[in-house]
Design a protein around this motif. Structure first.
Motif, PDB file in Angstrom:
ATOM      1  N   LEU A 146      11.059   6.223   5.565  1.00 31.39           N
ATOM      2  CA  LEU A 146      10.442   7.418   6.158  1.00 31.39           C
ATOM      3  C   LEU A 146       9.570   7.050   7.355  1.00 31.39           C
ATOM      4  O   LEU A 146       9.636   7.699   8.405  1.00 31.39           O
ATOM      5  N   LEU A 147       8.764   6.021   7.201  1.00 29.89           N
ATOM      6  CA  LEU A 147       7.907   5.572   8.299  1.00 29.89           C
ATOM      7  C   LEU A 147       8.743   5.134   9.498  1.00 29.89           C
ATOM      8  O   LEU A 147       8.493   5.561  10.633  1.00 29.89           O
ATOM      9  N   ARG A 198      -0.949   6.088   1.898  1.00 29.85           N
ATOM     10  CA  ARG A 198      -1.457   4.950   1.135  1.00 29.85           C
ATOM     11  C   ARG A 198      -1.562   5.283  -0.347  1.00 29.85           C
ATOM     12  O   ARG A 198      -1.986   6.367  -0.727  1.00 29.85           O
ATOM     13  N   TRP A 199      -1.144   4.324  -1.166  1.00 27.64           N
ATOM     14  CA  TRP A 199      -1.318   4.430  -2.615  1.00 27.64           C
ATOM     15  C   TRP A 199      -2.653   3.793  -2.979  1.00 27.64           C
ATOM     16  O   TRP A 199      -2.927   2.647  -2.619  1.00 27.64           O
ATOM     17  N   GLU A 226      -4.890   8.876   1.481  1.00 22.44           N
ATOM     18  CA  GLU A 226      -4.779   9.415   2.834  1.00 22.44           C
ATOM     19  C   GLU A 226      -3.484   9.003   3.537  1.00 22.44           C
ATOM     20  O   GLU A 226      -2.850   8.031   3.176  1.00 22.44           O
ATOM     21  N   TRP A 227      -3.183   9.776   4.570  1.00 22.48           N
ATOM     22  CA  TRP A 227      -2.044   9.495   5.440  1.00 22.48           C
ATOM     23  C   TRP A 227      -2.497   8.621   6.602  1.00 22.48           C
ATOM     24  O   TRP A 227      -3.633   8.731   7.058  1.00 22.48           O
ATOM     25  N   GLU A 252       0.822  -1.208   0.000  1.00 24.47           N
ATOM     26  CA  GLU A 252       0.000   0.000   0.000  1.00 24.47           C
ATOM     27  C   GLU A 252       0.858   1.262   0.000  1.00 24.47           C
ATOM     28  O   GLU A 252       0.345   2.363  -0.138  1.00 24.47           O
ATOM     29  N   MET A 253       2.164   1.090   0.164  1.00 25.62           N
ATOM     30  CA  MET A 253       3.085   2.226   0.163  1.00 25.62           C
ATOM     31  C   MET A 253       3.768   2.397  -1.195  1.00 25.62           C
ATOM     32  O   MET A 253       4.501   3.359  -1.399  1.00 25.62           O
TER      33      MET A 253
END
Length: 181
Positions: A74-75, A88-89, A98-99, A57-58
């Motif tokens: 980054l996460l 999310r892609w 959304e984040w 999803e990233m």
């Protein structure tokens, strides 16, 4: 091995070790597409309160695997400093969505192809390798992506190259064989 039995093994390993990602324990569930990684992550979540992040999803689409080190990094760097965030892609919409916030405590399950990347080995509490016979994985992949077989084959070539370069299976703390009966 059943998903519940595998989840028990993984949790036993992770909970016996200290947190290495700030105040969180990071469980990385990796393996080829169609091997049962998502099923295992769901079984872990049924047994214990965890925060599951699905790596795919990233990725920004079928060619996004090349950005794994950047996107997941980054996460995880955020989690070392405090809470982490990821975006999310939206695969059907072909755009960023959304984040999502991930709290820097408890258990974090990073699930998907490339989840066991060496770049974050220092933060990983438990690296899990899930495997299944190729024929079984092909059937599962076709069922999920029946109209995208060519893209899925290209994805498999990329994931194979990633696994070879990362020596993922050899570094795994827990290996989960997954075979349909």
């Amino acid at each position: 091995m059943t998903p519940d039995a595998a989840a028990g093994r993984v949790l036993h390993h992770a909970l016996a070790r200290p947190a290495r990602l700030g105040h969180a324990r990071l469980i990385c569930v990796d393996g080829p597409s169609g091997s049962g990684k998502s099923t295992l992550a769901a079984a872990i979540a049924r047994r214990r309160a965890v925060h599951v992040v699905h790596v795919d999803e990233m990725f920004p689409g079928w060619d996004g695997m090349a950005l794994i080190e950047h996107r997941v990094g980054l996460l995880l760097r955020g989690l070392v400093r405090g809470d982490g965030w990821w975006r999310r892609w939206d695969w059907p919409g072909d755009a960023w969505a959304e984040w999502h916030r991930v709290p820097a405590a408890g258990l974090v399950v990073l699930e998907g192809v490339g989840a066991g990347h060496r770049s974050w080995a220092r933060w990983t509490t438990t690296l899990v390798w899930v495997e299944a016979p190729r024929a079984q994985r092909l059937v599962r992949g076709h069922e999920r992506n029946h109209d995208m077989d060519e893209q899925w084959r290209r994805w498999q070539a990329r994931e194979n190259a990633l696994f070879v370069a990362q020596h993922t299976r050899a570094r795994a703390d827990v290996v989960v064989p997954n075979r349909d009966n």
